[in-house]
Motif scaffolding. Structure first.
Motif, short mmCIF file in Angstrom:
data_model
loop_
_atom_site.label_atom_id
_atom_site.label_comp_id
_atom_site.label_asym_id
_atom_site.label_seq_id
_atom_site.Cartn_x
_atom_site.Cartn_y
_atom_site.Cartn_z
N SER A 32 0.83 -1.21 0.00
CA SER A 32 0.00 0.00 0.00
C SER A 32 0.86 1.27 0.00
O SER A 32 0.35 2.37 0.05
CB SER A 32 -0.93 0.01 1.22
N GLY A 33 2.18 1.11 -0.07
CA GLY A 33 3.09 2.24 0.01
C GLY A 33 3.31 2.99 -1.28
O GLY A 33 4.17 3.84 -1.36
N GLY A 34 2.57 2.67 -2.31
CA GLY A 34 2.70 3.37 -3.58
C GLY A 34 3.43 2.54 -4.62
O GLY A 34 3.96 1.48 -4.33
N THR A 35 3.41 3.04 -5.83
CA THR A 35 4.04 2.34 -6.94
C THR A 35 4.88 3.31 -7.76
O THR A 35 4.66 4.52 -7.73
CB THR A 35 2.99 1.71 -7.88
N LEU A 36 5.81 2.74 -8.49
CA LEU A 36 6.59 3.48 -9.47
C LEU A 36 6.01 3.09 -10.82
O LEU A 36 5.93 1.89 -11.13
CB LEU A 36 8.06 3.09 -9.38
N ALA A 37 5.58 4.05 -11.61
CA ALA A 37 4.99 3.77 -12.91
C ALA A 37 5.92 4.27 -14.01
O ALA A 37 6.41 5.41 -13.95
CB ALA A 37 3.63 4.44 -13.04
N VAL A 38 6.20 3.39 -14.97
CA VAL A 38 7.05 3.74 -16.11
C VAL A 38 6.39 3.20 -17.38
O VAL A 38 5.60 2.27 -17.33
CB VAL A 38 8.47 3.15 -15.97
N SER A 39 6.76 3.79 -18.50
CA SER A 39 6.21 3.29 -19.76
C SER A 39 6.73 1.87 -19.99
O SER A 39 7.79 1.48 -19.50
CB SER A 39 6.63 4.19 -20.93
N SER A 40 5.98 1.10 -20.75
CA SER A 40 6.39 -0.27 -21.05
C SER A 40 7.71 -0.28 -21.80
O SER A 40 8.56 -1.15 -21.59
CB SER A 40 5.31 -0.99 -21.85
N ALA A 41 7.93 0.70 -22.67
CA ALA A 41 9.19 0.80 -23.41
C ALA A 41 10.36 1.02 -22.45
O ALA A 41 11.42 0.42 -22.60
CB ALA A 41 9.12 1.91 -24.45
N ALA A 42 10.16 1.87 -21.46
CA ALA A 42 11.21 2.13 -20.48
C ALA A 42 11.50 0.88 -19.65
O ALA A 42 12.65 0.58 -19.34
CB ALA A 42 10.82 3.29 -19.57
N TRP A 43 10.47 0.14 -19.29
CA TRP A 43 10.64 -1.08 -18.51
C TRP A 43 11.41 -2.12 -19.32
O TRP A 43 12.33 -2.76 -18.81
CB TRP A 43 9.29 -1.63 -18.07
N ARG A 44 11.07 -2.29 -20.59
CA ARG A 44 11.79 -3.24 -21.45
C ARG A 44 13.25 -2.83 -21.59
O ARG A 44 14.14 -3.69 -21.55
CB ARG A 44 11.11 -3.35 -22.82
N ALA A 45 13.51 -1.55 -21.75
CA ALA A 45 14.90 -1.07 -21.86
C ALA A 45 15.67 -1.36 -20.58
O ALA A 45 16.83 -1.78 -20.61
CB ALA A 45 14.92 0.43 -22.17
N PHE A 46 15.04 -1.15 -19.43
CA PHE A 46 15.67 -1.45 -18.15
C PHE A 46 16.02 -2.93 -18.06
O PHE A 46 17.13 -3.30 -17.66
CB PHE A 46 14.75 -1.05 -17.00
N LEU A 47 15.09 -3.80 -18.44
CA LEU A 47 15.33 -5.23 -18.36
C LEU A 47 16.46 -5.66 -19.29
O LEU A 47 17.29 -6.50 -18.91
CB LEU A 47 14.05 -6.01 -18.69
N ARG A 48 16.50 -5.09 -20.49
CA ARG A 48 17.58 -5.42 -21.42
C ARG A 48 18.94 -5.08 -20.81
O ARG A 48 19.87 -5.89 -20.85
CB ARG A 48 17.41 -4.67 -22.74
N LYS A 49 19.04 -3.92 -20.21
CA LYS A 49 20.31 -3.49 -19.61
C LYS A 49 20.63 -4.33 -18.37
O LYS A 49 21.79 -4.64 -18.13
CB LYS A 49 20.28 -2.01 -19.27
N ALA A 50 19.64 -4.66 -17.59
CA ALA A 50 19.87 -5.45 -16.38
C ALA A 50 20.35 -6.86 -16.72
O ALA A 50 21.13 -7.45 -15.98
CB ALA A 50 18.59 -5.52 -15.55
N LYS A 51 19.91 -7.39 -17.82
CA LYS A 51 20.30 -8.76 -18.23
C LYS A 51 21.73 -8.81 -18.73
O LYS A 51 22.33 -9.88 -18.77
CB LYS A 51 19.35 -9.28 -19.29
#
Length: 52
Positions: A32-51
């Motif tokens: 219940s502490g809130g969420t971080l919202a990002v575009s799906s494109a930004a999330w995919r880019a983050f995952l690519r870099k994290a991998k």
């Protein structure tokens, strides 16, 4: 639908994601502490870099 990483097992020290047009990220311990919202494109880019 919120999803927790399969690497987390039964642990509560992780984050969950809700994928859609806007991807949301939240702390499993404080849902219940809130969420971080990002575009799906930004999330995919983050995952690519994290991998790398």
């Amino acid at each position: 639908m919120w999803r927790k990483s399969s690497y987390s097992g039964t642990e509560e020290n992780c984050v969950e994601v809700n994928l859609g047009r806007v991807s949301q990220i939240r702390d499993t311990k404080d849902r219940s502490g809130g969420t971080l919202a990002v575009s799906s494109a930004a999330w995919r880019a983050f995952l690519r870099k994290a991998k790398r």
